[in-house]
Motif scaffolding. Structure first.
Motif, PDB file in Angstrom:
ATOM      1  N   UNK A 105     -10.616   2.205  -2.144  1.00 31.18           N
ATOM      2  CA  UNK A 105     -10.821   1.412  -3.370  1.00 31.18           C
ATOM      3  C   UNK A 105     -10.154   2.015  -4.601  1.00 31.18           C
ATOM      4  N   UNK A 106     -10.001   3.345  -4.621  1.00 30.76           N
ATOM      5  CA  UNK A 106      -9.414   3.982  -5.799  1.00 30.76           C
ATOM      6  C   UNK A 106      -7.891   4.023  -5.760  1.00 30.76           C
ATOM      7  N   UNK A 107      -7.272   3.579  -4.668  1.00 30.77           N
ATOM      8  CA  UNK A 107      -5.816   3.556  -4.594  1.00 30.77           C
ATOM      9  C   UNK A 107      -5.253   2.539  -5.590  1.00 30.77           C
ATOM     10  N   UNK A 108      -4.319   2.963  -6.410  1.00 34.94           N
ATOM     11  CA  UNK A 108      -3.711   2.093  -7.406  1.00 34.94           C
ATOM     12  C   UNK A 108      -2.567   1.308  -6.759  1.00 34.94           C
ATOM     13  N   UNK A 109      -2.612  -0.020  -6.791  1.00 33.38           N
ATOM     14  CA  UNK A 109      -1.572  -0.820  -6.133  1.00 33.38           C
ATOM     15  C   UNK A 109      -0.241  -0.768  -6.876  1.00 33.38           C
ATOM     16  N   UNK A 110       0.823  -0.906  -6.130  1.00 38.09           N
ATOM     17  CA  UNK A 110       2.169  -0.944  -6.686  1.00 38.09           C
ATOM     18  C   UNK A 110       2.557  -2.375  -7.037  1.00 38.09           C
ATOM     19  N   UNK A 111       3.420  -2.506  -8.034  1.00 37.93           N
ATOM     20  CA  UNK A 111       3.968  -3.816  -8.381  1.00 37.93           C
ATOM     21  C   UNK A 111       5.214  -4.118  -7.555  1.00 37.93           C
ATOM     22  N   UNK A 112       5.997  -3.073  -7.307  1.00 36.47           N
ATOM     23  CA  UNK A 112       7.288  -3.236  -6.617  1.00 36.47           C
ATOM     24  C   UNK A 112       7.530  -1.988  -5.762  1.00 36.47           C
ATOM     25  N   UNK A 113       8.157  -2.173  -4.615  1.00 28.46           N
ATOM     26  CA  UNK A 113       8.668  -1.048  -3.827  1.00 28.46           C
ATOM     27  C   UNK A 113      10.173  -1.248  -3.664  1.00 28.46           C
ATOM     28  N   UNK A 114      10.933  -0.197  -3.951  1.00 30.59           N
ATOM     29  CA  UNK A 114      12.389  -0.259  -3.837  1.00 30.59           C
ATOM     30  C   UNK A 114      12.846   0.763  -2.805  1.00 30.59           C
ATOM     31  N   UNK A 145      -4.510   9.391 -12.752  1.00 29.99           N
ATOM     32  CA  UNK A 145      -3.820   9.181 -14.030  1.00 29.99           C
ATOM     33  C   UNK A 145      -3.684   7.702 -14.361  1.00 29.99           C
ATOM     34  N   UNK A 146      -3.496   6.874 -13.329  1.00 36.43           N
ATOM     35  CA  UNK A 146      -3.235   5.449 -13.544  1.00 36.43           C
ATOM     36  C   UNK A 146      -4.466   4.578 -13.332  1.00 36.43           C
ATOM     37  N   UNK A 147      -5.636   5.185 -13.202  1.00 35.49           N
ATOM     38  CA  UNK A 147      -6.859   4.399 -13.003  1.00 35.49           C
ATOM     39  C   UNK A 147      -7.092   3.416 -14.141  1.00 35.49           C
ATOM     40  N   UNK A 148      -6.644   3.762 -15.355  1.00 36.39           N
ATOM     41  CA  UNK A 148      -6.847   2.886 -16.508  1.00 36.39           C
ATOM     42  C   UNK A 148      -6.131   1.541 -16.363  1.00 36.39           C
ATOM     43  N   UNK A 149      -5.105   1.487 -15.511  1.00 40.41           N
ATOM     44  CA  UNK A 149      -4.335   0.242 -15.372  1.00 40.41           C
ATOM     45  C   UNK A 149      -5.157  -0.892 -14.771  1.00 40.41           C
ATOM     46  N   UNK A 150      -6.282  -0.566 -14.159  1.00 33.65           N
ATOM     47  CA  UNK A 150      -7.150  -1.582 -13.559  1.00 33.65           C
ATOM     48  C   UNK A 150      -7.981  -2.302 -14.611  1.00 33.65           C
ATOM     49  N   UNK A 151      -7.982  -1.799 -15.845  1.00 38.28           N
ATOM     50  CA  UNK A 151      -8.883  -2.339 -16.855  1.00 38.28           C
ATOM     51  C   UNK A 151      -8.192  -2.702 -18.166  1.00 38.28           C
ATOM     52  N   UNK A 196       0.842  -1.194   0.000  1.00 38.30           N
ATOM     53  CA  UNK A 196       0.000   0.000   0.000  1.00 38.30           C
ATOM     54  C   UNK A 196       0.884   1.253   0.000  1.00 38.30           C
ATOM     55  N   UNK A 197       0.438   2.257  -0.739  1.00 40.18           N
ATOM     56  CA  UNK A 197       1.232   3.468  -0.943  1.00 40.18           C
ATOM     57  C   UNK A 197       0.513   4.688  -0.375  1.00 40.18           C
ATOM     58  N   UNK A 198       1.277   5.561   0.269  1.00 37.17           N
ATOM     59  CA  UNK A 198       0.763   6.849   0.712  1.00 37.17           C
ATOM     60  C   UNK A 198       1.517   7.929  -0.042  1.00 37.17           C
ATOM     61  N   UNK A 199       0.771   8.772  -0.770  1.00 32.15           N
ATOM     62  CA  UNK A 199       1.386   9.855  -1.510  1.00 32.15           C
ATOM     63  C   UNK A 199       1.183  11.184  -0.813  1.00 32.15           C
ATOM     64  N   UNK A 200       1.329  12.263  -1.570  1.00 29.04           N
ATOM     65  CA  UNK A 200       1.237  13.607  -0.996  1.00 29.04           C
ATOM     66  C   UNK A 200      -0.200  14.042  -0.757  1.00 29.04           C
ATOM     67  N   UNK A 201      -1.157  13.286  -1.266  1.00 32.19           N
ATOM     68  CA  UNK A 201      -2.553  13.588  -0.971  1.00 32.19           C
ATOM     69  C   UNK A 201      -3.335  14.226  -2.102  1.00 32.19           C
ATOM     70  N   UNK A 202      -2.667  14.529  -3.227  1.00 29.91           N
ATOM     71  CA  UNK A 202      -3.364  15.162  -4.340  1.00 29.91           C
ATOM     72  C   UNK A 202      -4.139  14.199  -5.214  1.00 29.91           C
ATOM     73  N   UNK A 203      -3.791  12.905  -5.149  1.00 33.20           N
ATOM     74  CA  UNK A 203      -4.481  11.907  -5.952  1.00 33.20           C
ATOM     75  C   UNK A 203      -4.105  11.909  -7.423  1.00 33.20           C
ATOM     76  N   UNK A 204      -3.039  12.619  -7.789  1.00 32.47           N
ATOM     77  CA  UNK A 204      -2.661  12.738  -9.196  1.00 32.47           C
ATOM     78  C   UNK A 204      -2.325  11.398  -9.839  1.00 32.47           C
ATOM     79  N   UNK A 205      -1.490  10.611  -9.175  1.00 33.35           N
ATOM     80  CA  UNK A 205      -1.108   9.318  -9.746  1.00 33.35           C
ATOM     81  C   UNK A 205      -2.306   8.369  -9.807  1.00 33.35           C
TER      82      UNK A 205
END
Length: 251
Positions: free
Chosen positions: A229-238, A199-205, A187-196
């Motif tokens: 539910x709208x949080x986009x999951x990460x594939x990898x965290x480095x 933008x990446x919502x299409x990756x779910x479909x 799970x990822x926490x960003x800056x709170x703007x929801x930009x990513x």
């Protein structure tokens, strides 16, 4: 691991808890000493270059450091140098003499590309830019050592908007995303703007989508992050010390 879950977390809304975590983890991120930041940037570059999905990528989106984020400049500079060397190799065998026709040169370039190992092809880099029309979304623009940068409304450097330089998000192989916080479940926490997320919502479909890699200091990990539910999951965290994988993508 940072532990900032308040005692009354079960009574707090997800939004207020995320706001609390965001403030605390940004303080943690910004308190990391400059010497450690510099060393961590070198480690991140090494970590990323150990991932085959990164080294084989032809299009990578990154970010420019801001607010204590892990700096990707070492990684990007190494990639720029490799790409420059590869382009020289690809053109070194082409005959540009006056007796060569444009068709001959074009055929030479095509043959060079076809005979080159795919992993030796140059990589294109891009950076996120605030979308000028779709509020709350990002565009990705091609980025190189000589790209003109401008400040956006958050005072963050981004490439100057030019439509020919836009890279369609669905064609990017890897997107490197800065994190404010993360947990062991990806799970990822960003800056709170929801930009990513927008933008990446299409990756779910769709099947054609970028590999999403979160970049963070180890100190930014928490035991559990509340997610929506709208949080986009990460594939990898480095991080400088670890590589965590959360999908069936081979790193």
């Amino acid at each position: 691991m940072s532990k900032f879950l308040p005692n009354n977390a079960h009574t707090e809304s997800k939004a207020s808890l995320r706001k609390h975590l965001r403030k605390s983890l940004r303080n943690v991120r910004n308190s990391i000493p400059p010497e450690q930041r510099a060393y961590s940037a070198l480690q991140i570059s090494q970590q990323l270059n150990s991932l085959s999905c990164v080294t084989k990528a032809k299009s990578i989106a990154g970010y420019l450091v801001n607010d204590g984020e892990l700096d990707l400049s070492n990684f990007m500079q190494d990639a720029f140098t490799r790409s420059k060397d590869m382009r020289k190799e690809m053109t070194s065998s082409i005959d540009y003499s006056s007796t060569s026709t444009s068709a001959t040169i074009s055929a030479s370039i095509s043959a060079s590309a076809l005979t080159s190992d795919i992993t030796s092809m140059p990589t294109t880099f891009s950076l996120p830019v605030l979308h000028p029309v779709c509020k709350g979304h990002l565009l990705f623009l091609e980025y190189g050592p000589h790209t003109t940068l401008v400040k956006n409304k958050y005072n963050i450097d981004e490439p100057e908007l030019a439509c020919p330089n836009v890279i369609p998000t669905s064609t990017i192989d890897v997107i490197l995303m800065p994190l404010v916080g993360f947990d062991s479940k990806g799970n990822r926490l960003g800056m709170g703007g929801g930009y990513y997320d927008r933008t990446l919502a299409f990756t779910q479909f769709t099947q054609q989508k970028p590999i999403l890699i979160g970049i963070a200091h180890d100190e930014q990990e928490v035991e559990t992050l509340p997610f929506e539910p709208w949080d986009i999951p990460l594939d990898i965290i480095v991080t400088p010390k670890r590589i965590l994988t959360f999908s069936d993508i081979k790193p």
